[in-house]
Motif scaffolding. Structure first.
Motif, short mmCIF file in Angstrom:
data_model
loop_
_atom_site.label_atom_id
_atom_site.label_comp_id
_atom_site.label_asym_id
_atom_site.label_seq_id
_atom_site.Cartn_x
_atom_site.Cartn_y
_atom_site.Cartn_z
N GLU A 214 0.88 -1.19 0.00
CA GLU A 214 0.00 0.00 0.00
C GLU A 214 0.91 1.24 0.00
OE1 GLU A 214 -3.73 -0.48 2.59
OE2 GLU A 214 -2.37 -2.01 3.35
N TYR A 215 1.50 1.49 -1.15
CA TYR A 215 2.56 2.50 -1.21
C TYR A 215 2.03 3.93 -1.04
CZ TYR A 215 5.24 -1.51 -2.73
OH TYR A 215 5.84 -2.72 -2.79
N ALA A 216 0.82 4.17 -1.50
CA ALA A 216 0.27 5.52 -1.37
C ALA A 216 0.09 5.86 0.11
CB ALA A 216 -1.06 5.61 -2.09
N LEU A 217 -0.47 4.86 0.85
CA LEU A 217 -0.65 5.05 2.29
C LEU A 217 0.71 5.17 2.96
CD1 LEU A 217 -2.49 5.09 4.83
CD2 LEU A 217 -2.39 2.58 4.82
N ALA A 218 1.63 4.30 2.56
CA ALA A 218 2.98 4.32 3.14
C ALA A 218 3.61 5.69 2.94
CB ALA A 218 3.83 3.23 2.49
N ALA A 219 3.49 6.23 1.73
CA ALA A 219 4.08 7.54 1.43
C ALA A 219 3.47 8.61 2.35
CB ALA A 219 3.84 7.89 -0.03
N GLU A 220 2.15 8.54 2.51
CA GLU A 220 1.45 9.51 3.35
C GLU A 220 1.97 9.43 4.80
OE1 GLU A 220 -2.81 9.22 2.53
OE2 GLU A 220 -3.12 10.18 4.48
N LEU A 221 2.12 8.18 5.29
CA LEU A 221 2.56 7.99 6.67
C LEU A 221 4.03 8.38 6.85
CD1 LEU A 221 0.70 4.60 7.34
CD2 LEU A 221 0.14 6.83 8.32
N PHE A 222 4.85 8.03 5.83
CA PHE A 222 6.27 8.43 5.92
C PHE A 222 6.38 9.96 5.98
CE2 PHE A 222 7.60 4.23 3.94
CZ PHE A 222 8.31 3.79 5.06
N GLU A 223 5.58 10.60 5.19
CA GLU A 223 5.61 12.07 5.12
C GLU A 223 5.27 12.70 6.47
OE1 GLU A 223 2.89 13.83 2.38
OE2 GLU A 223 4.10 15.64 2.17
N GLN A 224 4.32 12.03 7.21
CA GLN A 224 3.89 12.57 8.51
C GLN A 224 4.90 12.29 9.62
OE1 GLN A 224 -0.02 10.96 9.31
NE2 GLN A 224 -0.76 11.65 7.30
N SER A 225 5.80 11.38 9.34
CA SER A 225 6.75 10.99 10.39
C SER A 225 7.61 12.18 10.80
CB SER A 225 7.63 9.86 9.88
OG SER A 225 8.69 9.67 10.78
N PRO A 226 7.67 12.48 12.14
CA PRO A 226 8.45 13.64 12.59
C PRO A 226 9.95 13.45 12.31
CG PRO A 226 7.09 12.74 14.36
CD PRO A 226 7.02 11.77 13.25
N GLU A 227 10.35 12.22 12.14
CA GLU A 227 11.77 11.94 11.98
C GLU A 227 12.24 12.04 10.51
OE1 GLU A 227 14.56 8.39 13.32
OE2 GLU A 227 12.67 8.41 14.44
N ILE A 228 11.29 12.18 9.65
CA ILE A 228 11.59 12.06 8.22
C ILE A 228 12.72 13.00 7.76
CG2 ILE A 228 9.72 13.67 7.49
CD1 ILE A 228 10.47 10.54 5.53
N GLU A 229 12.72 14.21 8.30
CA GLU A 229 13.70 15.20 7.83
C GLU A 229 15.13 14.85 8.25
OE1 GLU A 229 13.33 17.67 5.75
OE2 GLU A 229 11.20 17.17 5.56
N VAL A 230 15.25 14.10 9.30
CA VAL A 230 16.60 13.83 9.81
C VAL A 230 17.05 12.39 9.55
CG1 VAL A 230 16.61 15.63 11.59
CG2 VAL A 230 15.60 13.40 12.12
N ASN A 231 16.16 11.58 9.06
CA ASN A 231 16.52 10.18 8.86
C ASN A 231 16.53 9.84 7.37
OD1 ASN A 231 16.64 7.41 8.73
ND2 ASN A 231 15.29 7.09 10.50
N PRO A 232 17.72 9.76 6.78
CA PRO A 232 17.79 9.49 5.34
C PRO A 232 17.21 8.11 4.96
CG PRO A 232 19.99 9.50 6.32
CD PRO A 232 19.05 9.96 7.38
N SER A 233 17.27 7.17 5.89
CA SER A 233 16.71 5.85 5.56
C SER A 233 15.20 5.94 5.39
CB SER A 233 17.03 4.84 6.67
OG SER A 233 18.42 4.64 6.72
N LEU A 234 14.56 6.72 6.28
CA LEU A 234 13.11 6.91 6.13
C LEU A 234 12.80 7.62 4.80
CD1 LEU A 234 11.71 7.96 9.64
CD2 LEU A 234 11.45 5.80 8.45
N GLN A 235 13.64 8.60 4.51
CA GLN A 235 13.43 9.33 3.24
C GLN A 235 13.59 8.39 2.04
OE1 GLN A 235 15.15 13.26 2.74
NE2 GLN A 235 15.48 13.37 4.95
N PHE A 236 14.54 7.46 2.16
CA PHE A 236 14.77 6.49 1.09
C PHE A 236 13.50 5.66 0.83
CE2 PHE A 236 16.10 2.10 0.03
CZ PHE A 236 16.67 2.35 -1.23
N PHE A 237 12.88 5.17 1.93
CA PHE A 237 11.66 4.38 1.75
C PHE A 237 10.47 5.24 1.34
CE2 PHE A 237 14.25 1.39 4.13
CZ PHE A 237 14.05 0.23 3.40
N TYR A 238 10.49 6.47 1.84
CA TYR A 238 9.44 7.43 1.43
C TYR A 238 9.53 7.67 -0.10
CZ TYR A 238 7.08 12.02 1.03
OH TYR A 238 6.28 13.06 0.67
N ALA A 239 10.75 7.91 -0.56
CA ALA A 239 10.95 8.14 -2.00
C ALA A 239 10.51 6.93 -2.81
CB ALA A 239 12.43 8.45 -2.28
#
Lengths: 191, 240
Positions: B139-164
């Protein structure tokens, strides 16, 4: 086989009149232009009568030359028809001759009453001999005889062309040339 | 009346009615005159024939010129046809190219497996867990939405990798590329994988030269031999 002829050609128009004037002045560039304009359509038109390509090409060449000669000799008088119709008319007459030569029964072929005069390049033996003597004349003689007997010009018209001083000069040149021709004929007879 | 004059008028068909009478009188009584007339009539025919032969030569020349012109015109048409064919082939190849890329993408693209898998208990971590759960279940659309909301997203490149990659998996290639470009200088766990996916997404949006550069970087950094071979194959496809 019935040789039909299209009647849907244009009547004489301004362009045709211009061509006629140019051809009368013996402007052979005008003749060349007509050659390029009509070559393909003429060849196509006469294809349906069963002529081969070389035959059609000869037919076109002969017709074009005959048309040109008739215009120079003021034998083209029917100004109701355009150049194309006139050329096609000559072509038709020549086609009839060709069909006859090819032993095709074409008794029903109608010669239309458009008054096109035909003069083929068929000479009698005597004329062939005369042609030989004529060819042996000086170019100036051939020229003056051509003006008299091909273009049908009068002495005064020839003077007006500007190559002769006066009427006497034209007369004397012509007499001299005829004399030369006679001498060649006599030499041929006795030698 | 001058006999020569009468003959000239006769051969040129210019005799007047009166002259015609005189002409025929002489013609019927004078044999020499008859011969003269015949000679001039013949001469007229001969002059015409001479002129006809001269014109025949000329007209045959025109025929050759005409044929040459038509042949030249045919060559021009042929050349135009050839150019049009070449252009068509190039266009077809251009149109085919994307389908090559589509084929490449289908063959080689796979969303990266979640081997990051953080299992954390607080609310922030819960969001990430939900994001990865959605990611793993496709469910990548949902995943993208949730990754985007993650407070850690800006500082965690691994999260950004999965978000991308979640964005990429839903067709948002441009956004995916811009996120991956931000983290491709970072020294983190998925550093070389960033080049692989940058290559994939750039290829998808038609940026073949950028994609080639990305795969070259991937080859430079990746220890995975099998994928390095694949990267070379992809470069070959993109270079076509």
């Amino acid at each position: 086989m019935m040789l039909t002829f299209c009647n849907d050609f244009d009547k004489m128009n301004k362009k045709d009149l211009d061509y006629i004037k140019r051809l009368e002045r013996q402007d052979e560039e005008a003749l060349q232009e007509l050659y390029f304009s009509f070559s393909i359509s003429f060849m196509k038109f006469f294809r349906k009568y069963g002529f081969t390509k070389p035959e059609r090409e000869d037919l076109f060449h002969d017709s074009l030359i005959a048309m040109y000669q008739n215009i120079i000799q003021k034998k083209f008088t029917n100004m109701d028809v355009g150049i194309k119709a006139y050329l096609w008319g000559i072509g038709k007459h020549k086609a009839i001759d060709l069909l006859r030569k090819k032993k095709i029964r074409s008794a029903e072929i109608l010669k239309s009453e458009d008054g096109i005069e035909e003069q083929n390049g068929v000479l009698t033996d005597r004329q062939k001999l005369l042609h030989q003597y004529f060819s042996a004349l000086q170019p100036s003689c051939k020229k003056v005889l051509k003006l008299f007997y091909y273009e049908g010009l009068t002495i005064n018209e020839i003077v007006s062309l500007g190559n002769y001083k006066d009427a006497n000069s034209v007369k004397s040149t012509k007499s001299r040339c005829i004399k030369n021709l006679r001498e060649l004929i006599n030499k041929g007879r006795h030698g | 009346m001058d006999k020569d004059y009468l003959i000239d008028q006769y051969v040129n068909q210019k005799l007047s009615e009166e002259e015609k009478v005189v002409f025929h009188e002489i013609l019927n009584t004078d044999e020499d005159f008859q011969e003269e007339v015949e000679m001039y009539v013949d001469l007229q025919k001969v002059v015409r024939e001479d002129e006809r032969q001269r014109l025949q030569t000329k007209v045959k020349e025109w025929s050759k010129i005409h044929r040459r012109r038509r042949r030249r015109r045919s060559y021009i048409y042929l050349a135009i046809l050839m150019v049009a064919s070449i252009v068509s082939i190039i266009l077809v190849l251009k149109l085919v190219q994307p389908s090559d890329i589509e084929g490449m993408y289908a063959n080689y693209f796979q969303v990266p497996a979640n081997d990051y898998s953080p299992v954390l208990r607080n609310s922030r971590e819960e969001l990430q867990t939900r994001a990865f759960t959605a990611y793993e279940s496709g469910e990548y659309a949902l995943a993208a939405e949730l990754f985007e909301q993650s407070p850690e997203i800006e500082v965690n490149p691994s999260l950004q990798f999965f978000y991308a990659n979640s964005l990429g998996a839903t067709g948002q290639f441009e956004s995916a590329v811009s996120i991956l470009e931000k983290i491709n200088q970072e020294d983190f766990r998925y550093r070389e994988e960033v080049y692989w996916y940058l290559g994939m997404f750039n290829a998808k949006v038609g940026k073949a030269s950028e994609a080639i550069e990305n795969f070259e970087k991937y080859i430079e950094f990746s220890p995975d031999e099998e994928k390095t071979v694949q990267a070379r194959e992809i470069i070959n496809i993109l270079e076509r």
